[in-house]
Design a protein around this motif. Structure first.
Motif, mmCIF file in Angstrom:
data_model
loop_
_atom_site.group_PDB
_atom_site.id
_atom_site.type_symbol
_atom_site.label_atom_id
_atom_site.label_comp_id
_atom_site.label_asym_id
_atom_site.label_seq_id
_atom_site.Cartn_x
_atom_site.Cartn_y
_atom_site.Cartn_z
ATOM 1 N N PHE A 278 20.070 8.334 -13.475
ATOM 2 C CA PHE A 278 20.126 8.822 -14.657
ATOM 3 C C PHE A 278 21.586 9.479 -14.451
ATOM 4 N N VAL A 279 22.169 9.897 -15.448
ATOM 5 C CA VAL A 279 23.393 10.671 -15.433
ATOM 6 C C VAL A 279 23.292 11.961 -16.178
ATOM 7 N N VAL A 280 23.735 13.018 -15.597
ATOM 8 C CA VAL A 280 24.022 14.139 -16.340
ATOM 9 C C VAL A 280 25.407 14.101 -17.108
ATOM 10 N N THR A 281 25.423 14.012 -18.057
ATOM 11 C CA THR A 281 26.710 13.567 -18.906
ATOM 12 C C THR A 281 27.615 14.734 -18.724
ATOM 13 N N SER A 282 28.894 14.259 -19.243
ATOM 14 C CA SER A 282 30.217 14.986 -19.159
ATOM 15 C C SER A 282 29.920 16.287 -20.286
ATOM 16 N N ALA A 283 29.117 15.863 -21.233
ATOM 17 C CA ALA A 283 28.835 16.907 -22.534
ATOM 18 C C ALA A 283 28.034 18.155 -21.752
ATOM 19 N N ASP B 50 30.515 20.271 -19.965
ATOM 20 C CA ASP B 50 31.210 20.797 -21.170
ATOM 21 C C ASP B 50 30.721 21.870 -21.579
ATOM 22 N N ALA B 51 29.328 22.005 -21.890
ATOM 23 C CA ALA B 51 28.611 22.912 -22.296
ATOM 24 C C ALA B 51 28.348 24.072 -21.294
ATOM 25 N N PHE B 52 28.466 23.691 -19.785
ATOM 26 C CA PHE B 52 28.123 24.478 -18.820
ATOM 27 C C PHE B 52 29.653 25.330 -19.067
ATOM 28 N N LEU B 53 30.653 24.930 -18.871
ATOM 29 C CA LEU B 53 32.050 25.505 -19.160
ATOM 30 C C LEU B 53 32.072 26.565 -20.461
ATOM 31 N N ILE C 251 23.576 27.337 -14.517
ATOM 32 C CA ILE C 251 23.549 26.072 -15.223
ATOM 33 C C ILE C 251 22.461 26.539 -16.555
ATOM 34 N N PRO C 252 23.028 26.210 -17.617
ATOM 35 C CA PRO C 252 22.341 26.279 -18.917
ATOM 36 C C PRO C 252 20.949 25.685 -19.087
ATOM 37 N N GLU C 253 20.053 26.366 -19.455
ATOM 38 C CA GLU C 253 18.639 25.709 -19.528
ATOM 39 C C GLU C 253 18.532 24.625 -20.098
ATOM 40 N N GLU C 254 19.543 24.377 -21.008
ATOM 41 C CA GLU C 254 19.431 23.226 -22.176
ATOM 42 C C GLU C 254 20.027 22.040 -21.271
ATOM 43 N N VAL C 255 20.564 22.195 -20.205
ATOM 44 C CA VAL C 255 21.170 20.954 -19.276
ATOM 45 C C VAL C 255 20.178 21.035 -17.929
ATOM 46 N N THR D 210 17.208 17.786 -16.910
ATOM 47 C CA THR D 210 17.584 17.221 -15.655
ATOM 48 C C THR D 210 16.139 17.247 -14.907
ATOM 49 N N ARG D 211 15.596 18.442 -14.984
ATOM 50 C CA ARG D 211 14.237 18.316 -14.062
ATOM 51 C C ARG D 211 13.328 17.378 -14.624
ATOM 52 N N ARG D 212 13.234 17.187 -15.725
ATOM 53 C CA ARG D 212 12.113 16.269 -16.410
ATOM 54 C C ARG D 212 12.689 14.971 -16.007
ATOM 55 N N ALA D 213 13.989 14.484 -16.121
ATOM 56 C CA ALA D 213 14.637 13.031 -15.622
ATOM 57 C C ALA D 213 14.434 12.862 -14.349
ATOM 58 N N TYR D 214 14.428 13.788 -13.310
ATOM 59 C CA TYR D 214 14.164 13.800 -11.848
ATOM 60 C C TYR D 214 12.626 13.630 -11.772
ATOM 61 N N ALA D 215 11.818 14.248 -12.317
ATOM 62 C CA ALA D 215 10.401 13.781 -12.359
ATOM 63 C C ALA D 215 10.089 12.673 -12.733
ATOM 64 N N GLU D 216 10.664 12.105 -13.733
ATOM 65 C CA GLU D 216 10.298 10.734 -14.482
ATOM 66 C C GLU D 216 10.807 9.647 -13.184
ATOM 67 N N LEU D 217 12.065 9.975 -12.583
ATOM 68 C CA LEU D 217 12.337 9.207 -11.620
ATOM 69 C C LEU D 217 11.602 9.206 -10.545
ATOM 70 N N SER D 218 11.091 10.352 -10.326
ATOM 71 C CA SER D 218 10.260 10.344 -8.928
ATOM 72 C C SER D 218 8.776 9.481 -9.238
ATOM 73 N N ARG D 219 8.294 9.669 -10.454
ATOM 74 C CA ARG D 219 7.139 9.044 -10.885
ATOM 75 C C ARG D 219 7.252 7.562 -11.013
ATOM 76 N N ARG D 220 8.246 7.262 -11.256
ATOM 77 C CA ARG D 220 8.613 5.634 -11.426
ATOM 78 C C ARG D 220 8.695 5.058 -9.893
ATOM 79 N N ALA D 221 9.036 5.735 -9.068
ATOM 80 C CA ALA D 221 9.246 5.430 -7.615
ATOM 81 C C ALA D 221 7.908 5.407 -6.816
ATOM 82 N N GLY D 222 6.750 6.339 -7.527
ATOM 83 C CA GLY D 222 5.630 6.497 -6.901
ATOM 84 C C GLY D 222 5.488 7.752 -5.947
#
Length: 782
Positions: free
Chosen positions: A36-41, A44-47, A87-91, A95-107
């Motif tokens: 997955f990608v942590v987008t440019s948005a 921008d929110a971080f800045l 890092i803003p919590e909204e970012v 990201t944590r959830r996506a990483y957890a899902e990626l790990s789950r898919r990989a078993g």
């Protein structure tokens, strides 16, 4: 956050160069590790929330990048500020959830991932940013991933990156960065592939470089890789160079990156079997055909399976230099290596141990070193030629030398020992040889057998292409196509504005400059294809894409679902000044440049009222005064099914089916939502029924009908049905030209054969059955 599969090549402003290309590769059916990608948005929110954006711009605005001390000090301060800001919590939480899902898919509870910078100006056709923005391998754990993300963000302000941006003429205001997070391939062997020979420009071959372990050693040029050349036509291996590979990088049991020395026996072993070479070459050929332009591809093999982990445009290609007059004597050879950027140059050798000694290299000297890195860039620009001990075709020295257009020889193994500092040498990068003294070297003739020409079958259904990048216009126009069915103006806008929001340009009083650059870009397409038609779709950025441009946040609303938001025809009515600039650019190409093959298409028209008002703006521009000008409408909102007669009455020339949006709206599937991806299928009966009704209905209303969505490029069975139903033209991606033309020809032949056998004419095929021929000038149109 966006999963790779929801991104496409045009999503550079969202996912950066790497992220957009990974999504495009998945859509093309290439084996890509998930991620997955942590987008440019998010950046921008971080800045914005950290308050760093304006201070950073203030530091960079008047920075003298040629003052090395000040540049490095400024870069260090900016990076420290980025690394210190939270890092803003909204970012962080998505990201944590996506990483957890990626790990789950990989078993796995916590999967190893690669965290790669994906800047919005990176891996583009003219800006490689070779090795400059950071990549982190074998990262594990959500908090470590977030830490690597912030380090990638900080790399946007590295000294070498700032210097390169300034040299490329890129504005700091428009810079942003996404971060790609991808399942780590723990490769037994890895490397790179070029879809042509980047040193000679020979596009009849594929070039593969490989070594054992992780691929970073090959990409960075720290190892002398094995090298294979493969003929594209039949995937025959025409050349092998097996080199001594001193080490491999790998992951140990604790997940750390470690370097292991190889025994002499292992170091001399080929890193790839012939079958592996051919499989990598097959994928490379597929990728090159898909993009229709030379590609630099990174690959890895794990468990016997080949994965593609990155593809980017080749930013510079050499060509065979003309031979000199005399051949140097054999005893004048100092070292041999791989000619990575062609040409011949003579000068005084400067043997450097590090970039800190760069002041010793003067204009016209030959730089000799073990290997270069991005911080060598200022030194390399003064050199007449470059010679390194290590590296291959993708080494930093090789890529930058090709961009600079200077000779480069890499992988000599001993240049820093055999070449004396201060002695005059001649670098012949065509042959990969460095001679003592100033000599003229002559390369032996290298005859190349011409590939047999393939005759494109003639078809009654016109075959058009979808295109957006001006630099590809000439190459695609040389192929057997009948014109451009979809010129995506958004790509041209990104190029001519340098990622600045058009509204910001107007605010700065640069509207005329913007219009003129649009006209020049459109001229490139129209001239390349003349007299074949070029149908330009006026801009159809969604608000989330516009927000990624410099100044975008000031002018664009935040929408929950931009796919069905403020876009297309309705936007033109709210912002007619920007629409008029596009119309004026089209008119200039047609009138001043006398390229009457350029026409216009309106996207995302929801209602007849919208289209009527847009047509009034087109008429007011003066375009409609030319009886040969054609105005088309995208058929992507299902309401068009009930408005075809009305559209024809307005003077619309034809409709072009946008099957992507049509499918999304018919099935109620957000095509940016990865969870709904299994539901998005253009072959669904409802979608196929709508395609049939649009073709038949358009012809009954006296309109011509084309299609420019993804479906015909991907599904031959859809193409066959479109031909059967009598579509006038099919517009596809350049990589699908040959297969689609043959699919069309076969479908037409089957219809003719069936007609002869049973004596029944097929509706929609042949003599415009069921249609009204509206004017004689249609002979040049889709």
């Amino acid at each position: 956050m966006r999963w790779f599969e929801t991104l496409r090549q045009g999503d550079v402003l969202v996912g950066g160069g790497k992220g957009a290309n990974l999504g495009e590769l998945i859509a093309a059916g290439v084996p890509v590790p998930p991620g997955f990608v942590v987008t440019s948005a998010a950046f921008d929110a971080f800045l914005r929330q950290s308050g760093l954006r304006e201070p950073i711009l203030a530091h960079l605005r008047d920075l003298d990048v040629n003052d090395t001390t000040t540049l490095q000090q400024t870069a260090r301060e900016l990076q420290e500020q980025v690394l210190a800001a939270p890092i803003p919590e909204e970012v962080a939480e998505p990201t944590r959830r996506a990483y957890a899902e990626l790990s789950r898919r990989a078993g796995q509870a916590e999967e190893f991932v690669a965290v790669r910078s994906s800047a919005t100006a990176e891996d583009r056709p003219h800006t490689s940013f070779a090795g400059m923005n950071e990549t982190f391998l074998n990262v594990r754990g959500a908090e470590n991933v977030l830490r690597a993300v912030r380090q990638c963000w900080a790399s946007l302000y590295g000294a070498r990156v700032i210097f390169y941006r300034r040299e490329q003429g890129l504005t700091e205001e428009g810079m942003s960065i996404a971060v790609a997070i991808q399942r780590m391939v723990n490769s037994e062997k890895a490397g790179v592939l070029f879809t042509l020979n980047p040193a000679t420009g020979d596009d009849s071959v594929l070039v593969i470089e490989s070594s054992f372990g992780l691929g970073d050693a090959v990409v960075s040029g720290s190892v002398r890789p094995d090298r294979f050349e493969v003929r594209k036509a039949d995937l025959a291996i025409t050349r092998r160079e097996i080199r001594h590979k001193d080490f491999l990088d790998t992951r140990d049991e604790e997940g750390r990156n470690v370097r292991r020395e190889l025994s002499d026996e292992d170091a001399e072993r080929p890193s790839l079997s012939d079958d592996e070479v051919r499989e990598i070459a097959r994928l490379g050929r597929q990728i090159g055909e898909h993009y229709g332009a030379p590609q630099d591809v990174e690959w890895a093999i794990e468990g016997g399976r080949v994965y593609i982990v990155q593809s980017r445009p080749v930013t510079a290609v050499g060509s065979q230099a003309p031979a000199g007059k005399a051949e140097a004597p054999h005893d004048g050879v100092l070292v041999r290596g791989l000619g990575a950027s062609p040409g011949i140059a003579a000068g005084r050798a400067r043997v450097l141990a590090s970039a800190e000694e760069g002041a010793r290299v003067q204009e016209g000297d030959v730089l000799v070193t073990r290997m270069t890195a991005p911080d060598w860039a200022p030194v390399m620009r003064r050199a007449a030629a470059i010679v390194t001990d290590e590296g291959g075709m993708t080494a930093h020295a090789a890529i930058v030398s090709r961009e600079l257009g200077i000779p480069c020889i890499v992988g000599t193994g001993e240049a820093t020992r055999k070449i004396a500092d201060g002695e005059v040498v001649t670098v012949d990068a065509r042959q990969g040889v460095v001679y003592r003294g100033e000599v003229e070297a002559e390369a032996p003739a290298q005859p190349v057998a011409a590939a047999p020409a393939l005759v494109a079958p003639a078809t009654g259904t016109r075959l058009l292409v979808n295109l957006g990048e001006p630099e590809r216009a000439a190459a695609v126009a040389a192929q057997p196509v009948d014109g451009v069915g979809l010129l995506r103006l958004e790509f041209l806008i990104l190029a001519v504005t340098e990622n600045v929001h058009p509204r910001r340009l107007l605010q700065q009083g640069r509207g005329e400059e913007y219009r003129q650059k649009l006209a020049e870009g459109l001229r490139t397409f129209a001239a390349a294809f003349a007299p074949r038609p070029v149908i330009c779709r006026s801009s159809d950025f969604r608000t989330n894409e516009y927000r990624g441009m410099e100044g975008g946040a000031e002018f664009e609303p935040e929408e929950a679902n931009p796919m069905i938001g403020y876009r297309g025809a309705y936007r033109y009515l709210q912002e007619p000044d920007l629409f008029r600039l596009e119309l004026d650019a089209v008119r200039q190409v047609r009138e001043e440049f006398r390229l009457g093959n350029l026409h216009l298409m309106i996207p995302f028209a929801r209602t007849l009222h919208e289209l009527r008002q847009c047509k009034a703006l087109v008429d007011a521009s003066g375009l409609s005064r030319d009886p040969h000008f054609e105005l088309w409408v995208m058929a992507e909102v299902p309401s068009i099914l009930y408005r075809l007669e009305d559209y024809a009455a307005l003077g619309i020339e034809g409709i072009s089916i946008g099957s992507n949006d049509l499918t999304q709206l018919l099935l109620g599937v957000d095509r940016d939502n990865e969870r709904l991806a299994p539901l998005f299928d253009e072959r669904d009966d409802a979608v196929m029924g709508a395609l049939h009704d649009l073709i038949v209905g358009a012809h009954q209303a006296g309109l011509r009908c084309s299609i420019c969505g993804q479906a015909p490029s991907v599904y031959p069975e859809v193409t066959e049905r479109l031909v059967e139903w009598g579509i006038d033209s099919i517009s596809i991606n350049p990589d699908a030209i040959e297969v689609t033309r043959r699919t069309i020809a076969a479908a037409e032949q089957r219809l003719l054969l069936a007609s002869v056998r049973d004596g029944t004419p097929r509706v929609g095929y042949g003599s415009a059955a069921g249609r009204t021929v509206r004017s004689s000038h249609h002979t040049t149109s889709p």
